[in-house]
Design an enzyme around this catalytic site. Sequence first.
Site, PDB file in Angstrom:
ATOM      1  N   TYR A  32       0.828  -1.203   0.000  1.00 59.12           N
ATOM      2  CA  TYR A  32       0.000   0.000   0.000  1.00 59.12           C
ATOM      3  C   TYR A  32       0.862   1.253   0.000  1.00 59.12           C
ATOM      4  CZ  TYR A  32      -4.360  -2.449   1.175  1.00 59.12           C
ATOM      5  OH  TYR A  32      -5.475  -3.236   1.156  1.00 59.12           O
ATOM      6  N   TYR A  61      -1.168  -9.975   0.421  1.00 59.46           N
ATOM      7  CA  TYR A  61      -0.080  -9.540   1.300  1.00 59.46           C
ATOM      8  C   TYR A  61      -0.200 -10.201   2.671  1.00 59.46           C
ATOM      9  CZ  TYR A  61      -3.621  -6.098   2.861  1.00 59.46           C
ATOM     10  OH  TYR A  61      -4.764  -5.495   3.316  1.00 59.46           O
ATOM     11  N   ARG A  75      -3.736 -11.840   3.349  1.00 60.30           N
ATOM     12  CA  ARG A  75      -4.988 -11.338   2.791  1.00 60.30           C
ATOM     13  C   ARG A  75      -5.099 -11.796   1.338  1.00 60.30           C
ATOM     14  NH1 ARG A  75      -8.173  -7.665   4.086  1.00 60.30           N
ATOM     15  NH2 ARG A  75      -9.551  -9.377   3.626  1.00 60.30           N
ATOM     16  N   HIS A 130      -7.574  -8.046  -2.813  1.00 64.57           N
ATOM     17  CA  HIS A 130      -8.866  -7.401  -2.575  1.00 64.57           C
ATOM     18  C   HIS A 130      -8.784  -5.913  -2.871  1.00 64.57           C
ATOM     19  CE1 HIS A 130      -6.625  -6.831   1.173  1.00 64.57           C
ATOM     20  NE2 HIS A 130      -7.292  -5.703   1.300  1.00 64.57           N
ATOM     21  N   HIS A 153     -10.673  -2.452  -1.523  1.00 67.26           N
ATOM     22  CA  HIS A 153     -11.600  -1.860  -0.556  1.00 67.26           C
ATOM     23  C   HIS A 153     -12.562  -0.960  -1.323  1.00 67.26           C
ATOM     24  CE1 HIS A 153      -9.237  -2.973   3.089  1.00 67.26           C
ATOM     25  NE2 HIS A 153      -8.229  -2.950   2.246  1.00 67.26           N
TER      26      HIS A 153
HETATM   27 FE   FE2 Z   1      -6.459  -4.181   2.497  1.00 70.29          FE
END
Ligand code: FE2
Lengths: 210, 246
Positions: free
Chosen positions: B116, B155, B165, B168, B170
């Site tokens: 991110y 990740y 995870r 995905h 959000h």
């Molecule tokens: Fe996330």
Amino acid sequence: MKQPNSVPCSELLLRETASQTAGPYVHIGLALAAAGNPTRDEEIWNQMAKPEAEGEHIEVVGTVIDGNGDLVRDAFIEAWQADGNGDYQREYDLKKPFNSFGRTATTFDRGSEWSLKTLKPGPVAHASGQPMAPHINLMLFARGINIHLQTRLYFEDEIEANAACPVLSRIESPTRRETLIAKREEVDGKVRYRLDIRLQGEGETVFFDF
Amino acid sequence: MQDDNRRFVERDRSWHPPAYAPGYKTTVARSPRQALVSMQKPSVSELSGPDFQKLRMGPHDNDLLLNFREDPALTGAAGLPVGERIIMFGRVVDQFDKPVPHTLVEMWQANAGGRYRHKNDNYLASLDPNFGGVGRCLTDEHGWYNFRTIKPGPYPWPNDTNSWRPAHIHISVMGPAISTRLITQMYFEGDPLIPICPIVQTINDKDAVETMIGRLDLPRSNPMDCLAYRFDLVVRGELQTYFENQ
Ligand SMILES: [Fe+2]
């Protein structure tokens, strides 16, 4: 197509998309500056009232505290409130002096406070016709919160209106009612209200379902 | 006659994940212990919400392939993010299948490596100088929205000793009032990480998990360009008896 009257009514409805946590990086999407990223021309943020807005200018601040008593530093909050006359201004437009909608987040530094620069809202009519005491509706999102929490912020100097508010009265426990009342402070001649939101345990904030 | 002050179908809280879901460890200290207080009669405070049609958006706000450059001099192919080019699109409808027009849809995501662009993310995978990871748009009059982006990578995260995870995106939607506000995550059809993810597992009902799966839509893909994933969002149903100006 389903034959009329052949299935239970509940099956005629679609199900809502399920909620998931906004996660620790919610700022990337909804609070760009807080993520440390460049902002776009127009962002939805915490200055709901510009200096020229008509009404009583206030600042609203607070922290978010978890069940261990620790600060929640990655909380993201949305606010929805009436203007000084008690009207919701639905149209969000940054050219207007006041917007009913705002966003804020707790910061990653030591104090970890969220804040809103806004107007004190006027009273709004309840469905029953009675006035509700001035309040700000808050929605709280964070890592570890699977579906956002909904609460309200009331003002400690609205003693009579608070006592008569049909929503506050819905809360059976007078102690719990207190968790929604922001404390008034004056800082450099400016009025500031403080509400710490406690997610769990002693002094747990009242959260609503509606 | 229906109550004039009901505007939306009641939210089924057993369908959504509970606040306390100890398999996702952060929920343990962040979940209220007291019951939610039900507003028996919602008011205009809950039944109204912001309208963002006047929010001025940039020309690439919904195009994550073009909306971020560390070096603005890089344009064209030299400035494109790394990863599988995809279209993410769908409709926002309510529980009665009625389109939700002109509503704000916002999304954010990791880059192709699962990193991110956020000052608190220190994952080993590198940042992509051409990828920011944020998009927004309004649905059109029929409730459609679309984004162009890259498929995010999975990740690792500190929950169990080896939690990952699934890929995905959000996604956040306002809907007609604050009562319909919803934030969720879109997962990608067929990802083996979905059923073993502690965050997905906060949801008790398998059918509810299905509402979060983006599906490959080959006909709507652009040949020789990008695949398309369709993700429809369903918000609380609006009953027909409510009148805004009561
Ligand atoms: Fe996330």
